[in-house]
Design a protein around this motif. Structure first.
Motif, short mmCIF file in Angstrom:
data_model
loop_
_atom_site.label_atom_id
_atom_site.label_comp_id
_atom_site.label_asym_id
_atom_site.label_seq_id
_atom_site.Cartn_x
_atom_site.Cartn_y
_atom_site.Cartn_z
N THR A 351 3.14 -1.92 25.59
CA THR A 351 3.15 -1.73 27.04
C THR A 351 2.49 -2.90 27.78
N LEU A 352 1.66 -3.69 27.08
CA LEU A 352 0.99 -4.82 27.71
C LEU A 352 1.81 -6.09 27.64
N VAL A 353 2.73 -6.19 26.66
CA VAL A 353 3.51 -7.42 26.48
C VAL A 353 4.33 -7.69 27.74
N GLY A 354 4.23 -8.92 28.22
CA GLY A 354 4.95 -9.31 29.43
C GLY A 354 4.14 -9.14 30.70
N LYS A 355 3.02 -8.39 30.62
CA LYS A 355 2.18 -8.19 31.80
C LYS A 355 1.06 -9.23 31.82
N SER A 356 0.42 -9.36 32.96
CA SER A 356 -0.61 -10.39 33.14
C SER A 356 -1.99 -9.85 32.77
N LEU A 357 -2.78 -10.73 32.16
CA LEU A 357 -4.17 -10.40 31.85
C LEU A 357 -4.94 -10.01 33.11
N PHE A 358 -4.63 -10.68 34.23
CA PHE A 358 -5.38 -10.49 35.47
C PHE A 358 -5.11 -9.13 36.10
#
Length: 732
Positions: A351-358
């Protein structure tokens, strides 16, 4: 939408279709450096539009894309322009899709991540060259068919005219010869192409014998192409010439007449991977032979396997780590998240892949995180929100991964450790100052809190002062780093570097010297803390002097004889090897002496082991007095002693030492009121005359000692290397 590769092959256009901008940009820049023109597209739909607009000479396409995936792109390109090569560039996890892409018409397949862009360019050039050759062949066939059709019509027309006008016969024959010349020319061009390719190409008949081979294949076997005509192909391809009972090459070729096939085959005997391709040839529907193409693809396969193994190792490490391991794009988007994310943050990794760390870190950490994405290595602590909208504290370490040639940042690798409990513990420590103070002052380990700016001791417990042999009341307010009983300057610098780098130091060992001159071994831990809004360091000091002395004693006992205190066999062998190494390096001589007490068994049996032990101790002391401090005396068992003399020792010096030992050991020993008469048999070998190795010198010294004992004892003998059988020279 066919394109003319022949007209513009010198400046080809490449279309790159991939949803990973980092990959598109890196490949595009590198292709431009190699003289290509490039166009890029971020998805399959825009890629097909770019294909219609720019008419590229080759297409690099990723298989896994949204809306229009790579397989649809390949199918569309192959349908519209069969001669335009499609090169699949995708991860190893889509191998089945890659095979399907090759089946529907893709020219080649390259796995991600592409570590060697030069290898990718090689694949592009090879596919362009193949497309160019295919188009040349197609154009030639079209021209030939057109000419043949035209000439056939003319011949028919002239045949009809022959019935009317016999005078046109000569012109018809001339025209036929012209067509034959064209055919001969076409055949010559085909033969040139056949011989010029770098692959091993041949035509084999139904009986699997060569009808034609190209120059590359013949040169590989050290023959002329004509010499191979008629040879059985089953005996020279792959591992078949090694007499293998089951050969996959043979099985593949024997099915050549059924259909066009290609396969990569592993040859166990040669540890080699080979590409084989067969195309059946027919004449009027009758099978007449097979076009066989053979190529060694070992390096390519091994490279692909190495890339896959490297990726597997990374995933194995990441997926089994308790820390959260992530890979980020230069802009901070998640490329990969390890399974421990579920434990730390509650989010499923995908679910985190492709999303921004920020999108997940606290706003207080944004600037530091952005800076770390540009630093080679970086470490910072920040808060990140969980699936339940709470926050956890993470200790994050980052490292940049750059392209080896261009230096471009490819990705950022990060490791995040959950330190929430540690942070909460620090906060609890600050809120519970009274409990901390009680534990601080009553601990058996030494504790001190020191101001970072001026190294002033703000607080110290009695154990800390006692370890330093200082008055506890006077320690507070003093500069810790200036105390003569504190760490040396070098240890202080090393400790501070580790502390700045890791934020805390555990089990740092050092030696302190108290004001009374006593040497104290300590184990030190240190970490940062904030006390009343002032940055401080808290030191934990544990006195491990007793432990170190015990370790030192254990080490001494492991290397020395417990009865005499002399080096034991283990230490003797180590020192002897060092002496020989020095002698070899500096061209020196060395000596080995075997000393065995005469009639010691009788003393031990008749007077008891207590007296025997006393005799051995006295013998050890006398032997040590006979040699220099730089020499070695060791007890290797029972009443056997060995001596090592080094440092350019000469035979005369050895003789003098041996005489001295014989004289000293012939004196009686008084033990517990008993007078014991002893003597010794000594065998001597010299380096390098008697041998070059430790084993040889020991054997020869032992042989000389045995001869001395056999001759009656109380004497020494040199081993003589140049007589056979071995003899000895005695010195009385």
């Amino acid at each position: 939408m066919p394109q003319n590769l022949l007209a513009s092959f010198s400046n080809p256009r490449i279309l790159i279709i991939d949803d990973e901008q980092l990959f598109r940009d890196a490949v595009s820049d590198y292709l431009k450096e190699q003289g290509f023109k490039t166009h890029t597209a971020a998805n399959g739909r825009s890629g097909l539009e770019a294909f219609q607009k720019f008419a590229p000479h080759a297409v690099l396409v990723d298989l896994r894309m949204e809306e229009v995936d790579g397989l649809e792109v390949v199918a569309s390109v192959v349908k519209e322009s069969p001669e335009t090569p499609c090169i699949v560039v995708s991860g190893t996890g889509v191998l089945q899709d890659a095979i399907e892409a090759l089946r529907i018409g893709a020219s080649d397949y390259v796995t991600k991540p592409v570590q060697d862009l030069e290898a990718l360019v090689h694949v592009v050039r090879r596919c362009l060259e193949r497309a160019r050759l295919q188009q040349e062949n197609r154009l030639y066939r079209e021209r030939l068919e057109e000419q043949v059709t035209q000439r056939t019509a003319e011949l028919r027309s002239r045949t009809m005219e022959l019935e009317e006008v016999n005078s046109k016969l000569l012109a018809e024959i001339t025209e036929r010869k012209r067509v034959e010349k064209l055919i001969a020319k076409a055949k010559k061009e085909w033969e040139t192409t056949f011989d010029s390719v770098s692959d091993h190409v041949s035509i084999v008949g139904p009986d699997f014998r060569f009808l034609r081979v190209n120059k590359t294949l013949a040169a590989h076997h050290g023959m002329h192409p004509r010499e191979m005509i008629g040879m059985l192909c089953l005996g020279i391809i792959g591992c078949m010439d090694l007499g293998a009972s089951i050969c996959p090459h043979k099985t593949f070729i024997e099915e050549a007449g059924k259909s066009a096939r290609e396969q990569i085959i592993h040859c166990q005997e040669l540890d080699q991977w080979d590409y084989l391709s067969t195309t059946p040839l027919y004449n009027d529907g009758e099978y007449i032979g097979t076009l066989l193409v053979y190529r060694d693809v070992t390096e390519r396969v091994r490279t692909e396997k190495a890339l896959k193994e490297s990726e597997n190792r990374f995933r194995l490490l990441a997926e089994n780590a308790t820390d959260m391991v992530t890979r980020l794009s230069p802009g901070g988007d998640f490329i990969y998240v390890s399974p421990s994310c579920q434990t730390i943050l509650g989010f499923a990794p995908q679910t985190l892949v492709g999303k921004s760390l920020f999108d997940f870190i606290h706003s207080d950490c944004t600037s530091k995180a952005a800076a770390c994405l540009r630093e080679e290595t970086c470490r910072f602590v920040c808060r990140m929100h969980t699936i339940s909208d709470a926050y956890v504290w993470l200790d994050i370490s980052t490292k940049l991964l750059r392209d080896a040639k261009t230096g471009v940042i490819l990705e950022v690798q990060a490791s995040s450790r959950d330190i929430t409990e540690a942070i909460h513990a620090q906060e609890a420590l600050q809120r519970s100052n009274e409990k901390f103070s009680k534990a601080f002052h009553t601990s058996l380990d030494g504790f001190a809190i020191v101001n970072i700016d001026n190294a002033t001791v703000l607080e110290a417990n009695p154990s800390f002062a006692q370890t330093l042999d200082l008055d506890h009341g006077k320690l507070v307010g003093m500069s810790l780093e200036s105390l003569p009983c504190w760490l040396t300057k070098a240890d202080q610098q090393r400790l501070r570097r580790e502390l700045d780098d890791k934020r805390e130091v555990r089990d740092f060992e050092a030696i302190l010297h108290t004001l009374g001159g006593e040497e104290v071994f300590v184990q030190l831990s240190a970490s940062f803390l904030e006390l009343q809004q002032e940055p401080c360091i808290i030191y934990s000091l544990k006195n491990i002097t007793s432990q170190k002395l015990a370790e030192k004693e254990i080490k001494f006992m492991a290397m020395h004889d417990q009865l005499t205190g002399l080096p034991n066999r283990r230490l003797f062998l180590d020192r002897f090897e060092q002496t020989l190494n020095r002698a070899r390096r500096y061209g020196e001589k060395a000596c080995l002496m075997f000393v065995d007490l005469d009639a010691f068994k009788e003393i031990n049996d008749e007077m008891g082991h207590q007296i025997g032990d006393a005799v051995l101790k006295e013998t050890a002391m006398r032997l040590e007095k006979c040699v220099r401090k730089s020499d070695t005396v060791a007890r290797i068992g029972g009443d056997e002693f060995v001596l090592i003399l080094g440092g350019q020792v000469e035979a005369q010096q050895v003789e003098n030492v041996a005489r001295k030992i014989t004289r000293e050991l012939s004196k009686d020993i008084v033990a517990f009121g008993y007078q014991c008469a002893i003597s010794a048999s000594i065998g001597i070998s010299l380096f390098p005359g008697d041998g070059q190795s430790l084993d040889v010198l020991m054997q020869k010294a032992d042989a000389a000692m045995y001869q001395a004992k056999k001759a009656g004892g109380d004497m020494f003998l040199f081993y003589s290397f140049d007589t056979a059988p071995p003899q000895s020279t005695a010195f009385s």
